[in-house]
Design a protein around this motif. Sequence first.
Motif, PDB file in Angstrom:
ATOM      1  N   GLY A  97       0.829  -1.196   0.000  1.00  0.00           N
ATOM      2  CA  GLY A  97       0.000   0.000   0.000  1.00  0.00           C
ATOM      3  C   GLY A  97       0.864   1.246   0.000  1.00  0.00           C
ATOM      4  N   VAL A  98       0.254   2.360  -0.363  1.00  0.00           N
ATOM      5  CA  VAL A  98       0.959   3.637  -0.459  1.00  0.00           C
ATOM      6  C   VAL A  98       0.209   4.679   0.370  1.00  0.00           C
ATOM      7  N   GLY A  99       0.958   5.431   1.173  1.00  0.00           N
ATOM      8  CA  GLY A  99       0.395   6.563   1.901  1.00  0.00           C
ATOM      9  C   GLY A  99       1.030   7.848   1.407  1.00  0.00           C
ATOM     10  N   ILE A 100       0.228   8.873   1.227  1.00  0.00           N
ATOM     11  CA  ILE A 100       0.725  10.177   0.785  1.00  0.00           C
ATOM     12  C   ILE A 100       0.252  11.214   1.790  1.00  0.00           C
ATOM     13  N   CYS A 101       1.176  12.067   2.252  1.00  0.00           N
ATOM     14  CA  CYS A 101       0.765  13.153   3.133  1.00  0.00           C
ATOM     15  C   CYS A 101       1.128  14.487   2.496  1.00  0.00           C
ATOM     16  N   ILE A 102       0.286  15.473   2.771  1.00  0.00           N
ATOM     17  CA  ILE A 102       0.410  16.763   2.113  1.00  0.00           C
ATOM     18  C   ILE A 102      -0.192  17.826   3.021  1.00  0.00           C
ATOM     19  N   GLY A 116      -5.382  10.313  -4.924  1.00  0.00           N
ATOM     20  CA  GLY A 116      -5.344   8.901  -4.566  1.00  0.00           C
ATOM     21  C   GLY A 116      -5.860   8.011  -5.673  1.00  0.00           C
ATOM     22  N   GLU A 117      -6.978   8.396  -6.267  1.00  0.00           N
ATOM     23  CA  GLU A 117      -7.558   7.599  -7.341  1.00  0.00           C
ATOM     24  C   GLU A 117      -6.674   7.630  -8.589  1.00  0.00           C
ATOM     25  N   LEU A 118      -6.104   8.781  -8.904  1.00  0.00           N
ATOM     26  CA  LEU A 118      -5.246   8.885 -10.081  1.00  0.00           C
ATOM     27  C   LEU A 118      -4.004   8.007  -9.948  1.00  0.00           C
ATOM     28  N   LEU A 119      -3.403   7.994  -8.757  1.00  0.00           N
ATOM     29  CA  LEU A 119      -2.214   7.175  -8.554  1.00  0.00           C
ATOM     30  C   LEU A 119      -2.572   5.693  -8.505  1.00  0.00           C
ATOM     31  N   HIS A 120      -3.720   5.379  -7.934  1.00  0.00           N
ATOM     32  CA  HIS A 120      -4.177   3.987  -7.916  1.00  0.00           C
ATOM     33  C   HIS A 120      -4.381   3.471  -9.343  1.00  0.00           C
ATOM     34  N   GLN A 121      -4.953   4.302 -10.209  1.00  0.00           N
ATOM     35  CA  GLN A 121      -5.162   3.891 -11.591  1.00  0.00           C
ATOM     36  C   GLN A 121      -3.844   3.639 -12.309  1.00  0.00           C
ATOM     37  N   ARG A 122      -2.827   4.404 -11.984  1.00  0.00           N
ATOM     38  CA  ARG A 122      -1.525   4.241 -12.655  1.00  0.00           C
ATOM     39  C   ARG A 122      -0.736   3.058 -12.111  1.00  0.00           C
ATOM     40  N   MET A 123      -0.847   2.789 -10.804  1.00  0.00           N
ATOM     41  CA  MET A 123       0.014   1.790 -10.171  1.00  0.00           C
ATOM     42  C   MET A 123      -0.713   0.503  -9.798  1.00  0.00           C
ATOM     43  N   GLY A 124      -2.041   0.549  -9.697  1.00  0.00           N
ATOM     44  CA  GLY A 124      -2.773  -0.631  -9.269  1.00  0.00           C
ATOM     45  C   GLY A 124      -2.578  -0.975  -7.808  1.00  0.00           C
ATOM     46  N   LEU A 125      -2.144  -0.013  -7.013  1.00  0.00           N
ATOM     47  CA  LEU A 125      -1.898  -0.223  -5.593  1.00  0.00           C
ATOM     48  C   LEU A 125      -2.929   0.540  -4.765  1.00  0.00           C
ATOM     49  N   PRO A 126      -3.243   0.050  -3.566  1.00  0.00           N
ATOM     50  CA  PRO A 126      -4.095   0.838  -2.665  1.00  0.00           C
ATOM     51  C   PRO A 126      -3.365   2.127  -2.277  1.00  0.00           C
ATOM     52  N   VAL A 127      -4.048   3.250  -2.328  1.00  0.00           N
ATOM     53  CA  VAL A 127      -3.440   4.548  -2.027  1.00  0.00           C
ATOM     54  C   VAL A 127      -4.338   5.301  -1.057  1.00  0.00           C
ATOM     55  N   LEU A 128      -3.736   5.824   0.013  1.00  0.00           N
ATOM     56  CA  LEU A 128      -4.461   6.642   0.981  1.00  0.00           C
ATOM     57  C   LEU A 128      -3.763   7.990   1.090  1.00  0.00           C
ATOM     58  N   VAL A 129      -4.531   9.069   0.998  1.00  0.00           N
ATOM     59  CA  VAL A 129      -3.994  10.425   1.110  1.00  0.00           C
ATOM     60  C   VAL A 129      -4.440  11.006   2.442  1.00  0.00           C
ATOM     61  N   GLU A 130      -3.510  11.684   3.134  1.00  0.00           N
ATOM     62  CA  GLU A 130      -3.817  12.234   4.449  1.00  0.00           C
ATOM     63  C   GLU A 130      -3.118  13.576   4.640  1.00  0.00           C
ATOM     64  N   ASN A 131      -3.699  14.431   5.461  1.00  0.00           N
ATOM     65  CA  ASN A 131      -3.016  15.659   5.871  1.00  0.00           C
ATOM     66  C   ASN A 131      -1.716  15.300   6.581  1.00  0.00           C
ATOM     67  N   ASP A 132      -0.663  16.092   6.375  1.00  0.00           N
ATOM     68  CA  ASP A 132       0.653  15.709   6.887  1.00  0.00           C
ATOM     69  C   ASP A 132       0.722  15.659   8.412  1.00  0.00           C
ATOM     70  N   VAL A 133       0.134  16.632   9.095  1.00  0.00           N
ATOM     71  CA  VAL A 133       0.173  16.612  10.560  1.00  0.00           C
ATOM     72  C   VAL A 133      -0.677  15.467  11.098  1.00  0.00           C
ATOM     73  N   THR A 134      -1.834  15.216  10.490  1.00  0.00           N
ATOM     74  CA  THR A 134      -2.672  14.092  10.903  1.00  0.00           C
ATOM     75  C   THR A 134      -1.919  12.776  10.737  1.00  0.00           C
ATOM     76  N   ALA A 135      -1.106  12.672   9.690  1.00  0.00           N
ATOM     77  CA  ALA A 135      -0.308  11.460   9.484  1.00  0.00           C
ATOM     78  C   ALA A 135       0.703  11.276  10.614  1.00  0.00           C
ATOM     79  N   LEU A 136       1.307  12.363  11.082  1.00  0.00           N
ATOM     80  CA  LEU A 136       2.232  12.256  12.206  1.00  0.00           C
ATOM     81  C   LEU A 136       1.502  11.797  13.461  1.00  0.00           C
ATOM     82  N   VAL A 137       0.302  12.300  13.677  1.00  0.00           N
ATOM     83  CA  VAL A 137      -0.474  11.864  14.837  1.00  0.00           C
ATOM     84  C   VAL A 137      -0.749  10.365  14.747  1.00  0.00           C
TER      85      VAL A 137
END
Length: 400
Positions: free
Chosen positions: A162-167, A191-212
């Motif tokens: 799986g892939v996580g992206i924070c921003i 998330g959907e655009l990257l999932h379509q390109r890679m075929g992997l589960p992708v979750l996008v999250e706010n960067d500070v929330t990801a640290l929490v």
Amino acid sequence: MSPRSMASSHPITTRSQPQPPGRGADAGLALSDPELEVARAILIHGPSSRGSLSQRLKLSAASLTRLSKPLLDAGIVGEGDLVLDGSVGRPVRLLDIRQDAGFFVGIKITGTMAQGVLTDLRAHTLASAEHELGTHEVAQVVETLVQLINDLREQTGREISGVGICIGGQISEGTLIARAPFLGWRDVPLGELLHQRMGLPVLVENDVTALVAAEQWFGVGREVANFAVVTIGAGVGYGLAIHRQVVRGRDAGLGLGGHFPLDPNGPVCREGHRGCSTAMLTIPSICAQISTALLREIDYAQALELAEQGNKVASSVLRAAAVALGRFLAAAANLTMVNVVVLGGEGIELFTRFEATVRAALSADRDPEALDVRIAVLDGEFDLWARGAAAVAIQKYAFI
């Protein structure tokens, strides 16, 4: 994970045999909710005896044996060597998550760069890479992320679960970037655009929330149910976990802690707020104040060095910032009634250089009868944010 506030976990040698392709977490093994709870408890708390797991999860020995059997059979969990765990007279075999049961990519996107890591199930970094963003055009950013993920995969030869992206921005439904000001984006389904390109589960999250979220599973959240996260750097970030749940919501990406009033006589931020947290604590504001007074450009490292050398301007600005930081930490503790605050970000040296000043200001704004506030400091490593993104992906996609 390596930040100081995060307890380290050491893998044990497992006795389970490696599973053939098509078995285990990577194969999408269907686990029941109770089985998932057992797996997550082992993942979060590290090697555990059956007795300690039974107590933690409030399960009978028979129930734990039944629930752990599918995890052992699939190779998700393994048994270690015989050890004394201190609770019984005879040696026991500790259960631990197999370190090769899943691998995850975490990516932090800034205005100029995408920084990525590939981690194991406990968000320990196995490989890292970074790619510059030549443009903020969405399709090109997606291609940059594809290249980054492929680079990490090639470095390790690992299959990715799986892939996580924070921003820094507002996120909706774990896939849509509702607003990312530094990229000029609105309503981008990254998330959907990257999932379509890679075929992997992708979750996008706010960067500070990801640290929490990372701290919740792999840091102070292993010990306490309630804590706050404060970050200082290019901006001011604030996040919260209450009753072992990360506080999420679209407004988390607005940076609502960024204009908290701290000094009525302080400088003015770009939004016109005098002495707010952005004006007092961010690296750009600190550097601008010192540069204006000294009539030359000063970066953050130089500002800290000048203060160390006794420069009155740098010392005055940084000490005022340290007082403001102490007041901000006190406010975070007072308003949410937590007594653990995790502090991180690129501007962390403000705390490490002026710790006594920060703590004095924190104490001054606390009721003398209140519990002491524990400050857990995250190391200022470049991949801290990316590992937070990986942790979010692990929470979402591990064992499914």
